[in-house]
Design an enzyme around this catalytic site. Structure first.
Site, PDB file in Angstrom:
ATOM      1  N   GLY A 150       0.706  -1.167  -0.078  1.00 52.05           N
ATOM      2  CA  GLY A 150       0.076   0.093   0.112  1.00 52.05           C
ATOM      3  C   GLY A 150       0.973   1.322   0.030  1.00 52.05           C
ATOM      4  O   GLY A 150       2.119   1.027  -0.038  1.00 52.05           O
ATOM      5  N   LYS A 166      -4.217   5.507   4.563  1.00 56.52           N
ATOM      6  CA  LYS A 166      -3.412   4.599   4.273  1.00 56.52           C
ATOM      7  C   LYS A 166      -4.222   3.555   3.327  1.00 56.52           C
ATOM      8  O   LYS A 166      -5.374   3.308   3.654  1.00 56.52           O
ATOM      9  CB  LYS A 166      -3.106   3.558   5.406  1.00 56.52           C
ATOM     10  CG  LYS A 166      -2.264   2.203   5.001  1.00 56.52           C
ATOM     11  CD  LYS A 166      -2.121   1.558   6.534  1.00 56.52           C
ATOM     12  CE  LYS A 166      -0.940   0.233   6.217  1.00 56.52           C
ATOM     13  NZ  LYS A 166      -0.585  -0.255   7.343  1.00 56.52           N
ATOM     14  N   ASP A 202       0.724  -6.918  15.378  1.00 50.33           N
ATOM     15  CA  ASP A 202       1.841  -6.433  14.492  1.00 50.33           C
ATOM     16  C   ASP A 202       2.568  -5.231  14.749  1.00 50.33           C
ATOM     17  O   ASP A 202       2.445  -4.304  14.249  1.00 50.33           O
ATOM     18  CB  ASP A 202       1.060  -6.065  13.164  1.00 50.33           C
ATOM     19  CG  ASP A 202       1.894  -6.136  11.753  1.00 50.33           C
ATOM     20  OD1 ASP A 202       2.956  -6.602  11.978  1.00 50.33           O
ATOM     21  OD2 ASP A 202       1.592  -4.947  10.879  1.00 50.33           O
TER      22      ASP A 202
END
Length: 334
Positions: free
Chosen positions: A56, A73, A172
């Site tokens: 992305g 994003k 993450d």
């Protein structure tokens, strides 16, 4: 953005019937993000540094009518059937909006939409003027312990909230998902990495770079737990203090000059990295050691780490704010 160079773009979203909005993370939703959101009213500005290996792009966005600034994003997810994206959007919504309140250390989510004509998921979040921690990390350039301590102190507080109040792991945690500003504030982002979204992106090899911050248990396929976040934090802290990835010393000993991700994962499965040398502060060394306890049953919880001397002693945000401003100036972003 390296050396102050940035790419300027003026581009609007396609919008359409597939647009779905997500309320902000517990705070007041800006007027321009109150339903129904007119996504065509936003223009892309500065192109911000995307995470390594990402599929992305990240942009600083501005609403033309109100002037409100945020970050977009944009993830390109080539799913022909638009309705299949619904679980991803729903996963982002559920992951970012916890069951009980929110935390100032969680980057606000303003909205999320699926741009069907271009097969793009667009996630709109709070803008942090200090970029991400990753953008300030340079090989051979250690970050002062007090600065790292301020980052760690705030992150431990956020993780303790996520783990004890929301009863979930971040999943993450990495330097690219740790955002900074000139006030010395630290916020985590990308809580929307739901299982559905991860499964989709893993098929596109979008998470190769993330594996280096996974705990050994997670690499071996064990269930993701809050202890995995603690390992990631310890690894990040030691990397910042050292000025290099903690396993690099082992790689040099083995004459691995250009290691693959497979070799790196093998090292992480064998054991923790070498501890911080004696020349560093005892509290910082102890924090990294316990956070990267190889036996996850002995690894302290984020809640227990709230009482660690390194965390308690580095609660002052002023050193971090000053350092962020200096580092940005070094990049040409004064």
């Amino acid at each position: 953005v390296e050396g102050g160079h940035s790419e300027e773009r003026s581009e609007s979203l396609s919008g359409g019937e597939m647009a779905m909005e997500v309320e902000g993370g517990g705070g007041v939703v800006p007027q321009c993000f109150q339903e129904p959101v007119d996504w065509t009213g936003f223009e892309h500005g500065e192109h911000l540094p995307p995470p390594p290996h990402s599929s992305g792009e990240v942009y600083r966005a501005r609403h033309g009518g109100s002037g409100f600034e945020c970050v977009f994003k944009v993830l390109v997810i080539p799913i022909p059937n638009a309705q299949d994206i619904q679980p991803v959007i729903q996963g982002i919504k559920e992951a970012w909006n916890g069951p009980v309140g929110t935390h100032p250390g969680i980057c606000a989510l303003y909205g999320c939409t699926y741009d069907a004509p271009n097969h793009r998921v667009v996630v709109a979040t709070e803008f942090m003027d200090g970029l991400s921690l990753r953008d300030h990390m340079r090989p051979g350039r250690p970050i002062p312990e007090r600065v790292v301590g301020s980052v760690v102190s705030q992150l431990v507080d956020v993780l303790a909230f996520l783990h004890s109040q929301w009863h979930r792991a971040h999943r993450d945690l990495k330097p690219g998902n740790i955002l900074l500003n000139r006030k010395g504030e630290v916020k985590v982002t990308d809580l929307g990495q739901s299982r559905q979204l991860q499964a989709t992106l893993e098929q596109m090899s979008s998470f190769v770079g993330t594996q280096q911050y996974m705990s050994p248990q997670r690499i071996q396929g064990a269930t993701y737990t809050s202890g995995c976040d603690v390992w990631s934090l310890g690894l990040i802290a030691q990397q910042c203090i050292l000025g290099e990835f903690p396993y690099d010393a082992v790689l040099r000993e083995r004459n691995e000059t250009d290691p693959s991700i497979d070799i790196m994962i093998q090292l992480m499965e064998e054991g923790p990295p070498p501890p911080l040398p004696a020349g560093f502060g005892a509290e910082a060394r102890e924090f990294c050691r316990v956070a990267m306890e190889f036996d996850d049953t002995q690894r302290p919880s984020s809640r227990a780490l709230l009482e660690h001397p390194f965390v308690v002693g580095c609660a002052d945000r002023q050193p971090l704010g000053g350092w962020v401003a200096e580092s940005l100036a070094h990049m040409g972003r004064a």
